[in-house]
Design an enzyme around this catalytic site. Structure first.
Site, PDB file in Angstrom:
ATOM      1  CD  GLU A   7      -6.544  14.217   5.950  1.00  0.00           C
ATOM      2  OE1 GLU A   7      -6.811  13.341   6.654  1.00  0.00           O
ATOM      3  OE2 GLU A   7      -6.772  13.739   4.382  1.00  0.00           O
ATOM      4  CD1 TRP A  32      -1.053   2.457   2.269  1.00  0.00           C
ATOM      5  CD2 TRP A  32      -2.838   1.720   0.956  1.00  0.00           C
ATOM      6  NE1 TRP A  32      -1.996   3.546   2.302  1.00  0.00           N
ATOM      7  CE2 TRP A  32      -2.891   3.079   1.510  1.00  0.00           C
ATOM      8  CE3 TRP A  32      -3.812   1.196   0.176  1.00  0.00           C
ATOM      9  CZ2 TRP A  32      -4.176   3.814   1.139  1.00  0.00           C
ATOM     10  CZ3 TRP A  32      -4.809   1.973  -0.411  1.00  0.00           C
ATOM     11  CH2 TRP A  32      -4.913   3.162   0.218  1.00  0.00           C
ATOM     12  CD1 TRP A  58      -3.577   4.363   5.123  1.00  0.00           C
ATOM     13  CD2 TRP A  58      -4.588   3.886   7.012  1.00  0.00           C
ATOM     14  NE1 TRP A  58      -3.209   5.395   6.125  1.00  0.00           N
ATOM     15  CE2 TRP A  58      -3.878   4.802   7.382  1.00  0.00           C
ATOM     16  CE3 TRP A  58      -5.133   3.049   8.129  1.00  0.00           C
ATOM     17  CZ2 TRP A  58      -3.846   5.368   8.645  1.00  0.00           C
ATOM     18  CZ3 TRP A  58      -4.976   3.563   9.373  1.00  0.00           C
ATOM     19  CH2 TRP A  58      -4.367   4.537   9.468  1.00  0.00           C
ATOM     20  CG  ASP A  95      -1.053  11.335   2.508  1.00  0.00           C
ATOM     21  OD1 ASP A  95      -1.870  10.627   1.878  1.00  0.00           O
ATOM     22  OD2 ASP A  95      -1.159  11.847   3.373  1.00  0.00           O
ATOM     23  CD  GLN A 105       1.890   8.629   5.746  1.00  0.00           C
ATOM     24  OE1 GLN A 105       0.914   8.097   6.556  1.00  0.00           O
ATOM     25  NE2 GLN A 105       3.111   8.783   6.095  1.00  0.00           N
TER      26      GLN A 105
HETATM   27  C1  FRU Z   1      -3.951  12.127   4.250  1.00  0.00           C
HETATM   28  C2  FRU Z   1      -3.693  11.462   5.572  1.00  0.00           C
HETATM   29  C3  FRU Z   1      -2.963  12.372   6.395  1.00  0.00           C
HETATM   30  C4  FRU Z   1      -2.417  11.497   7.303  1.00  0.00           C
HETATM   31  C5  FRU Z   1      -2.069  10.387   6.487  1.00  0.00           C
HETATM   32  C6  FRU Z   1      -2.147   8.813   7.230  1.00  0.00           C
HETATM   33  O1  FRU Z   1      -4.369  11.156   3.088  1.00  0.00           O
HETATM   34  O2  FRU Z   1      -5.000  11.095   6.035  1.00  0.00           O
HETATM   35  O3  FRU Z   1      -3.701  13.274   6.999  1.00  0.00           O
HETATM   36  O4  FRU Z   1      -1.145  11.866   7.732  1.00  0.00           O
HETATM   37  O5  FRU Z   1      -3.019  10.135   5.331  1.00  0.00           O
HETATM   38  O6  FRU Z   1      -1.766   7.739   6.440  1.00  0.00           O
END
Ligand code: FRU
Length: 486
Positions: A221, A46, A75, A49, A67
């Protein structure tokens, strides 16, 4: 698992076996029909961001962290994974850069080059500033790299900024020449807060922005604050100015076409406070597609360029996309600039980065699964451009001369079954009148990114056709297809 998924799974296994038998290094651990060729995607598992991007002017490498859940294709426990590229096209995967610890998992953030060792970790050390998320809240931590961003050591005094509200995350840090100190912009529920620091370890609250501005259909975000030069000095709000500041702000849900999207505000930053020049109830969108989120810019980009990249997905269905061994890809890199539209409003222009424009190859008659298409459309006449395949799957784009809009309909584009929110029709205003619109389409295995004349607007949409679109029909304009050189 559906039949199609089982087939894709077997196909991926076969590819792994075949690539491991050949002497050529595999570009990714796995390949599969929706693996893009010139977009960044994780080798496996996965991704969401983009994080911590910085350009290293010694090695000339673009660093991109992201991420990542290394344990699965949805996720999960967030890590920062790392990739580097000499050209924003070919990415070398470097594995995990920052892993969760007792303070929490590793959420989004940024990285800076601390040239003069303000933090005390050494000159030219790369310092990552990121959110740590745990059940009791979200806090900001830092880690430093003395080998140019390859490996990180966590600061023993973490966290450096404790959260006081539930959503307190995604720090973007930059060096502010006006005040000679670091500035952190942080997403805090439905506004942003600014903090300052002289050493990246102690942070002081400066101001907040946004409670009464822009879209509020969801949580704010991944913010970014960018100084944008003007082509020439001009009078703005009674003062001569040679630059404006743009605040990028990602919002989820509450995007223009549902779910996730990127809005921005144009204004002024005086070292302490952001003053917005837009009307409070106006929302400006950086992209008019459904798959453009978490967009932020590189720190230290060369030649004063402002280079952005976004996650090409939408939280409405990101976890369900029909890929197998990996999930999600990033947009192509884009250079941002400011321009004035026909109504005299400041807007952010979005151009494919020059590195991406350079992959345009020979003109061809054959449309395949990766191509660049240049459209020439008369601004006073309706046009319809249809990409289709033998299965009858199609993406229909149209220019509406009366409304002055460009739209993309992916309702019959291929697999839309994984989410009721996927089949969509997205529309962008043509902000500037042109006798002829020059629209560029970047096509890769599962995406179409459309850029208006001179980057006046952009539209990013995923598509999952069961076969590549191999036919283009243009009513009311001209199209030229180009191969991709990568
Ligand atoms: C945005 C988000 C951020 C957070 C991350 C977690 O897509 O929700 O705010 O830091 O993804 O994976």
């Amino acid at each position: 698992m559906t039949m199609k998924h089982s087939f894709l799974f077997l196909f991926s296994i076969l590819l792994i076996v075949l690539t491991s038998c050949s002497n050529k290094p595999a570009r990714h651990l796995t390949d599969e029909p929706f693996r893009s060729v010139y977009h960044h995607s994780p080798s496996q598992n996965w991704m969401n961001d983009p994080n911590g991007m910085f350009y290293d002017d010694v090695t000339h490498l673009w660093h991109l962290y992201y991420q990542h859940n290394p344990f699965g294709t949805t996720w999960g426990p967030m890590h920062w994974a790392h990739a580097v590229s000499p050209d924003l096209i070919h990415w070398e995967q470097k594995g995990i850069a920052i892993a969760p610890d007792s303070i929490g998992t590793i959420f989004s953030g940024s990285a800076v080059i601390d040239r003069y060792s303000t933090a005390g970790f050494g000159e030219n050390v790369v310092v990552a500033i990121y959110t740590q998320s745990e059940i009791c809240g979200q806090h900001q931590s830092i880690a430093y790299s003395q080998d140019g961003g390859m490996t990180f050591t966590k600061y023993e005094g973490n966290p450096v900024l404790m959260g006081d509200i539930a959503d307190f995350r995604d720090p973007k840090v930059f060096w502010d020449e006006q005040t000679n100190r670091w500035v952190m912009i942080l997403a805090c529920q439905q506004e942003v807060r600014f903090y300052s620091s002289v050493n990246l370890r102690e942070w002081q609250y400066e101001s907040s922005f946004g409670a009464t501005y822009g879209g509020h259909g969801g949580v704010w975000e991944c913010p970014d604050l960018i100084k944008m030069p003007l082509e020439s000095e001009q009078m703005i709000n009674g003062k001569m100015a040679s630059e404006l500041w743009v605040l990028l702000l990602n919002i989820n849900p509450g995007g223009l076409f549902g779910g996730s999207a990127t809005q921005y505000f144009v204004g002024e930053w005086d070292g302490t406070t952001f003053t917005c020049f837009d009307e409070p109830n106006e929302t400006k969108w950086l992209d008019y597609g459904k798959d453009h989120y978490a967009t932020v810019t590189w720190n230290n980009a060369p030649d004063h360029r402002i280079v952005a990249i976004g996650w090409m997905s939408n939280w409405q269905y990101a976890n369900n996309l029909p890929t197998v061994a990996f999930r999600s890809q990033n947009t192509i890199a884009r250079d941002l600039s400011l321009y004035k539209d026909d109504a005299g409003e400041w807007r952010v222009g979005v151009m494919p980065s020059p590195e991406l424009l350079a992959i345009k190859g020979e003109q061809t008659k054959v449309l395949g699964d990766a191509a660049i298409i240049e459209l020439e459309l008369d601004g006073k006449q309706n046009a319809v451009i249809t990409l289709s395949n033998e299965k009858g799957e199609k993406v229909v784009m149209s220019l509406d001369a009366h409304r002055q809009t460009f739209s993309m309909d992916r309702t019959a584009s291929g697999d839309c079954s994984f989410s009721q929110d996927f089949a969509a029709h997205t529309t962008a205003p043509l902000f500037v009148h042109h006798d002829t619109h020059h629209i560029t389409l970047f096509i890769d295995h599962c995406s179409i990114e459309a850029f208006g004349t001179d980057g006046e607007w952009a539209m990013t949409n995923l598509v999952f056709p069961s076969e590549p679109y191999n036919h283009i029909d243009v009513q009311g304009g001209k199209a030229a297809i180009y191969d991709i050189n990568y």
